[in-house]
Design a protein around this motif. Structure first.
Motif, PDB file in Angstrom:
ATOM      1  N   UNK A  85     -32.731  13.163 -29.726  1.00 23.64           N
ATOM      2  CA  UNK A  85     -33.989  13.099 -28.975  1.00 23.64           C
ATOM      3  C   UNK A  85     -33.723  12.372 -27.674  1.00 23.64           C
ATOM      4  N   UNK A  86     -34.669  12.473 -26.742  1.00 23.72           N
ATOM      5  CA  UNK A  86     -34.468  11.865 -25.431  1.00 23.72           C
ATOM      6  C   UNK A  86     -34.369  10.342 -25.524  1.00 23.72           C
ATOM      7  N   UNK A  87     -35.240   9.728 -26.318  1.00 25.16           N
ATOM      8  CA  UNK A  87     -35.222   8.266 -26.427  1.00 25.16           C
ATOM      9  C   UNK A  87     -33.982   7.770 -27.171  1.00 25.16           C
ATOM     10  N   UNK A  88     -33.579   8.515 -28.203  1.00 29.44           N
ATOM     11  CA  UNK A  88     -32.370   8.135 -28.945  1.00 29.44           C
ATOM     12  C   UNK A  88     -31.147   8.247 -28.057  1.00 29.44           C
ATOM     13  N   UNK A  89     -31.073   9.311 -27.295  1.00 31.77           N
ATOM     14  CA  UNK A  89     -29.937   9.502 -26.385  1.00 31.77           C
ATOM     15  C   UNK A  89     -29.884   8.397 -25.332  1.00 31.77           C
ATOM     16  N   UNK A  90     -31.036   8.077 -24.758  1.00 29.66           N
ATOM     17  CA  UNK A  90     -31.057   7.060 -23.713  1.00 29.66           C
ATOM     18  C   UNK A  90     -30.597   5.713 -24.267  1.00 29.66           C
ATOM     19  N   UNK A  91     -31.014   5.382 -25.481  1.00 34.35           N
ATOM     20  CA  UNK A  91     -30.638   4.106 -26.083  1.00 34.35           C
ATOM     21  C   UNK A  91     -29.146   4.033 -26.354  1.00 34.35           C
ATOM     22  N   UNK A  92     -28.621   5.015 -27.041  1.00 29.39           N
ATOM     23  CA  UNK A  92     -27.221   4.949 -27.446  1.00 29.39           C
ATOM     24  C   UNK A  92     -26.244   5.280 -26.320  1.00 29.39           C
ATOM     25  N   UNK A  93     -26.622   6.194 -25.430  1.00 28.87           N
ATOM     26  CA  UNK A  93     -25.664   6.623 -24.414  1.00 28.87           C
ATOM     27  C   UNK A  93     -25.895   5.963 -23.060  1.00 28.87           C
ATOM     28  N   UNK A  94     -27.140   5.968 -22.568  1.00 28.14           N
ATOM     29  CA  UNK A  94     -27.400   5.414 -21.242  1.00 28.14           C
ATOM     30  C   UNK A  94     -27.416   3.885 -21.257  1.00 28.14           C
ATOM     31  N   UNK A  95     -28.017   3.297 -22.272  1.00 24.31           N
ATOM     32  CA  UNK A  95     -28.123   1.834 -22.324  1.00 24.31           C
ATOM     33  C   UNK A  95     -26.851   1.208 -22.892  1.00 24.31           C
ATOM     34  N   UNK A 104     -32.875  -4.806 -19.234  1.00 29.40           N
ATOM     35  CA  UNK A 104     -32.442  -3.479 -18.768  1.00 29.40           C
ATOM     36  C   UNK A 104     -33.593  -2.480 -18.836  1.00 29.40           C
ATOM     37  N   UNK A 105     -34.274  -2.421 -19.973  1.00 30.90           N
ATOM     38  CA  UNK A 105     -35.391  -1.490 -20.128  1.00 30.90           C
ATOM     39  C   UNK A 105     -36.560  -1.877 -19.222  1.00 30.90           C
ATOM     40  N   UNK A 106     -36.746  -3.175 -18.989  1.00 28.42           N
ATOM     41  CA  UNK A 106     -37.831  -3.629 -18.118  1.00 28.42           C
ATOM     42  C   UNK A 106     -37.662  -3.062 -16.710  1.00 28.42           C
ATOM     43  N   UNK A 107     -36.471  -3.168 -16.153  1.00 23.36           N
ATOM     44  CA  UNK A 107     -36.245  -2.662 -14.800  1.00 23.36           C
ATOM     45  C   UNK A 107     -36.243  -1.133 -14.754  1.00 23.36           C
ATOM     46  N   UNK A 108     -35.836  -0.505 -15.840  1.00 20.28           N
ATOM     47  CA  UNK A 108     -35.856   0.958 -15.894  1.00 20.28           C
ATOM     48  C   UNK A 108     -37.274   1.510 -16.027  1.00 20.28           C
ATOM     49  N   UNK A 109     -38.237   0.653 -16.355  1.00 23.79           N
ATOM     50  CA  UNK A 109     -39.611   1.109 -16.572  1.00 23.79           C
ATOM     51  C   UNK A 109     -40.381   1.338 -15.279  1.00 23.79           C
ATOM     52  N   UNK A 110     -39.820   0.897 -14.149  1.00 19.17           N
ATOM     53  CA  UNK A 110     -40.525   1.044 -12.876  1.00 19.17           C
ATOM     54  C   UNK A 110     -40.253   2.411 -12.243  1.00 19.17           C
ATOM     55  N   UNK A 123     -23.342  -2.575 -17.014  1.00 18.59           N
ATOM     56  CA  UNK A 123     -24.795  -2.717 -16.863  1.00 18.59           C
ATOM     57  C   UNK A 123     -25.331  -3.803 -17.791  1.00 18.59           C
ATOM     58  N   UNK A 124     -24.888  -3.782 -19.032  1.00 19.80           N
ATOM     59  CA  UNK A 124     -25.347  -4.783 -19.985  1.00 19.80           C
ATOM     60  C   UNK A 124     -24.734  -6.155 -19.710  1.00 19.80           C
ATOM     61  N   UNK A 125     -23.550  -6.179 -19.113  1.00 21.36           N
ATOM     62  CA  UNK A 125     -22.949  -7.453 -18.733  1.00 21.36           C
ATOM     63  C   UNK A 125     -23.808  -8.160 -17.691  1.00 21.36           C
ATOM     64  N   UNK A 126     -24.284  -7.411 -16.696  1.00 20.77           N
ATOM     65  CA  UNK A 126     -25.168  -7.986 -15.681  1.00 20.77           C
ATOM     66  C   UNK A 126     -26.489  -8.440 -16.294  1.00 20.77           C
ATOM     67  N   UNK A 127     -27.016  -7.650 -17.219  1.00 22.50           N
ATOM     68  CA  UNK A 127     -28.276  -8.024 -17.871  1.00 22.50           C
ATOM     69  C   UNK A 127     -28.108  -9.279 -18.720  1.00 22.50           C
ATOM     70  N   UNK A 169     -37.879   9.876 -21.217  1.00 22.93           N
ATOM     71  CA  UNK A 169     -38.904  10.838 -21.655  1.00 22.93           C
ATOM     72  C   UNK A 169     -38.357  12.252 -21.775  1.00 22.93           C
ATOM     73  N   UNK A 170     -37.247  12.563 -21.084  1.00 25.53           N
ATOM     74  CA  UNK A 170     -36.675  13.907 -21.118  1.00 25.53           C
ATOM     75  C   UNK A 170     -35.169  13.825 -21.217  1.00 25.53           C
ATOM     76  N   UNK A 171     -34.584  14.852 -21.807  1.00 24.75           N
ATOM     77  CA  UNK A 171     -33.128  14.925 -21.898  1.00 24.75           C
ATOM     78  C   UNK A 171     -32.536  15.289 -20.540  1.00 24.75           C
ATOM     79  N   UNK A 172     -31.398  14.707 -20.199  1.00 27.16           N
ATOM     80  CA  UNK A 172     -30.764  15.052 -18.920  1.00 27.16           C
ATOM     81  C   UNK A 172     -30.196  16.472 -18.959  1.00 27.16           C
TER      82      UNK A 172
END
Length: 727
Positions: free
Chosen positions: A200-210, A166-172, A226-230, A179-182
């Motif tokens: 923080x932005x990274x903490x939020x992305x991990x717990x909420x977006x991922x 998931x993070x690999x594809x989000x890195x492109x 999303x995680x089911x597909x991954x 890097x920033x809060x929504x």
């Protein structure tokens, strides 16, 4: 039997027997060895069983090269734990001081037991079920327990690979999405997401977006699509890598085992060039000597050694079983152990170089925020400008200037100081913040990478590295499941492997619901640790105390062509079992003293809170541990009371392609030896050549001991075939 046969003559002779079995059989009636099978004691289907076993031994797959095998063992042993668990334990347990107990335990537990598993796998050439059934039938349940533990670990481990996908594809994309809060827009009003603003932005992305995580393990929240597909992608990758056994996985290892070292080297060079990298490395390796005397540190070091080398999983035995008999597995054990330790230290250098850079960034941010507070207090006359040293320039405020200003204000305004809400902004405090496991990779490290130039490139490389590290470990884990099952039950390899992957995917859906991360914690921290320690200590006991350390050393000498160091004799016989027993006891006490729990992310508070597992989760955890260890006592009881056959009720001699295999058991010791060799068992020389299969535990000659025959599987594990001319 003819009266003038050599066997009959020897039966009535007092001469010492010097002829080999081949000599004895040479004068008997000719036998069509290509077609015939001699069955004694009424073995049913003997010809088919012997032929199948002979064919299996001859056609067993083998590694294409020694390099391929070494890379496979490295890929299995070097995993995600080297990247995030080892650095965390170093940080938590005294920095450089932690390396002392780790190295000591690696030498007295890790390398000897790793060598032991390599040796038995290579000698017997079977998976974990076959190996431990052969060494000691009553402890044959060890192999089944290893398979179950591998299944448990594979279920959640591949979920972590899914997160990395998931993070690999989000890195492109640039900038990186974490890097920033929504920003939430309500008409003309734009507001930063409160949960992100509080953390923080990274903490939020991990717990909420991922993960889109729930507040507790009791709140399922449904599947995270999303995680089911991954997870589906992750199991597809693993399935394609292992479907053909070592023929497919061996080729994958050339990339999956080597690529992480390329990435680590790149990150190390880049990390050392970052501002503050030296601070992180010095902080890491500055020893806190008081930690060396803490029993908890030694327990955690032993557990890390244990998991780092993959002991007890069966993957080490499975990979080793595809080796040639004369392979130098002693060299392999030392080499792989050293590379594993080197990788852990290299990863720790990289992690703390990057975290040192991050700590400097966060410290500077702290200085700026608190300087703004001080300016506000100066403008509102809460603080006098006389408290500010004359050389301090708020436009170019350094951490040293802020520290001096902070000390003056704290001294002069001692009573009012707590109300000011100023932070000390010490670099040490940032470096001391312990982040473990997934938090280190998916929060701390990702946050540091957002400050890199060309951050998407480094993010792609980092998560591709994690995918490959996880893939190497998963290949070994799957081998720990498929190899012993295929060896024992002769199921079709491709069909069984695909079936395992499909089954594991559907069971793994447990880990991709919104509360799935809490189940990962349960499986990772608790369900495997205790069963694995029990498995490894029983492996050690089976070889060292039941089979016999002296006999095992002799077998190793014959197999390797040289005698292993006497050091291993004492480690296997005394030191390793004692250390493992202490570790097992400590693990049980730890579970009793500190009830199992997990760190839950509370959305409303935007913070973590430690919660204990509820009663139903504790019942599930106890069930998992019981299921993983249950085969050991069950098989022991069934075989002790002869409720389960160990395949030792026949005597069969078969001839096929010029090779002879024997399955001799359930004969009185004297009768058995007299029948084959002479009337005086003690005077009967062993007819076995230098390279022969393992003898059963407790036997003193290749043809002794009814409890440990060749061919305990009934359809049977027979002695490795030996050319008749060599006899």
């Amino acid at each position: 039997m003819p009266k003038n046969s050599k066997v009959t003559q020897r039966e009535h002779s007092n001469e010492h027997v010097t002829e080999s079995v081949a000599d004895l059989l040479a004068l008997e009636e000719p036998v069509d060895y290509k077609q015939s099978v001699l069955n004694v004691a009424g073995e049913t289907g003997g010809k088919q069983k012997v032929a199948e076993e002979e064919l299996d031994t001859e056609d067993r797959p083998a590694w294409n090269s020694k390099l391929q095998y070494i890379l496979a063992q490295i890929g299995f042993s070097v995993g995600l734990g080297n990247i995030w668990r080892f650095p965390y334990l170093c940080q938590k347990n005294g920095g450089g001081a932690y390396l002392v107990p780790y190295l000591v335990l690696l030498i007295i537990i890790g390398i000897p037991l790793f060598f032991l598993e390599l040796a038995v796998g290579q000698r017997i050439r079977r998976g974990s079920i076959g190996v431990w059934h052969y060494v000691c039938p009553r402890l044959g349940g060890i192999g089944f327990s290893s398979c179950i533990v591998c299944l448990f670990v594979g279920l959640y481990y591949n979920v972590i690979i899914g997160w990395s996908v998931f993070y690999f594809f989000k890195s492109f994309q640039y900038p990186l999405p974490w890097s920033e809060c929504p920003v939430i827009r309500n008409g003309t009003v734009a507001v930063v997401e409160p949960e992100c603003e509080k953390s923080s932005a990274t903490t939020y992305f991990w717990y909420r977006e991922a993960l889109d995580i729930s507040n507790s393990i009791s709140e399922s929240g449904g599947l995270n699509w999303k995680m089911t597909l991954c997870l589906l992608v992750a199991w597809s990758i693993v399935g394609m890598a292992v479907v053909k056994g070592i023929q497919s996985s061996g080729k994958v290892m050339y990339f999956s085992s080597l690529f992480p070292y390329v990435v680590l080297a790149c990150f190390l060079v880049r990390g050392l060039l970052l501002r503050g990298a030296v601070d992180g490395i010095l902080h890491m390796f500055t020893p806190k000597l008081d930690k060396m005397l803490d029993p908890q540190v030694w327990r955690e070091a032993a557990t890390q050694v244990f998991f780092a080398l993959g002991l007890g999983f069966g993957g080490v035995i499975a990979f080793s079983s595809y080796n040639k008999q004369d392979n130098n597995c002693h060299f392999d054990a030392a080499l792989v152990s050293f590379i594993n330790f080197f990788t852990s230290v290299l990863a720790t250098l990289v992690v703390f170089a990057v975290l040192g850079f991050k700590a400097n960034i966060m410290n500077e941010k702290c200085v700026v925020e608190n300087a703004e507070k001080i300016l506000g207090y100066l403008n509102s006359n809460v603080l006098s400008r006389d408290l500010i040293p004359p050389h301090v320039n708020f436009s170019h405020l350094t951490t040293k200037d802020y520290s001096e200003m902070y000390s003056v204000i704290m001294t002069v305004k001692e009573k009012q100081f707590p109300a000011l809400g100023l932070d000390p902004c010490l670099l040490e405090d940032e470096l001391d913040k312990s982040v473990q496991g997934t938090g280190l990779a998916f929060i701390a490290f990702t946050e540091a990478m957002t400050h890199f130039p060309a951050s998407p490139f480094w993010s792609v490389m980092f998560f591709l590295m994690l995918i490959n590290l996880g893939l190497g470990s998963m290949i070994g884990t799957m081998a720990g499941i498929t190899t012993p099952i295929i060896d024992t039950f002769k199921v079709p390899k491709e069909m069984f492997t695909v079936g395992c992957c499909v089954f594991a995917f559907f069971v793994g859906l447990l880990f991709v619901q919104r509360s799935g991360n809490y189940f990962v914690t349960m499986f990772d921290d608790y369900s495997a640790t205790l069963p694995l320690t029990v498995i490894v200590i029983l492996e050690n006991i089976a070889v060292a105390w039941i089979y016999g350390t002296k006999k095992f050393m002799q077998e190793l000498t014959e197999m390797l062509g040289f005698q292993p160091y006497r050091f291993y004799f004492y480690m296997w016989k005394f030191v390793s079992p004692l250390c493992m027993a202490v570790l097992t006891t400590a693990s049980i006490i730890q579970l009793g003293v500190s009830p199992p729990g997990y760190s839950a992310w509370i959305k409303e508070e935007a913070a973590e809170r430690y919660l204990y597992f509820p009663n139903w989760a504790m019942a599930l955890l106890i069930t998992l541990i019981a299921v993983a260890t249950l085969p050991i006592p069950v098989v022991f009881i069934l075989r002790h009371f002869h409720l389960l056959s160990d395949g030792s009720n026949t005597l069969s001699v078969s001839y096929k392609k010029g090779r002879m295999m024997k399955d001799i058991s359930n004969l009185e010791e004297n009768d058995e030896t007299r029948f084959i060799l002479s009337k005086v068992p003690s005077e009967a020389p062993s007819p076995m050549p230098t390279h022969r299969s393992y003898l059963g535990p407790g036997s003193t000659s290749p043809l002794e001991n009814s409890n440990n025959p060749n061919g305990r599987y009934g359809s049977g594990y027979l002695l490795a075939s030996t050319p008749e001319s060599e006899l």
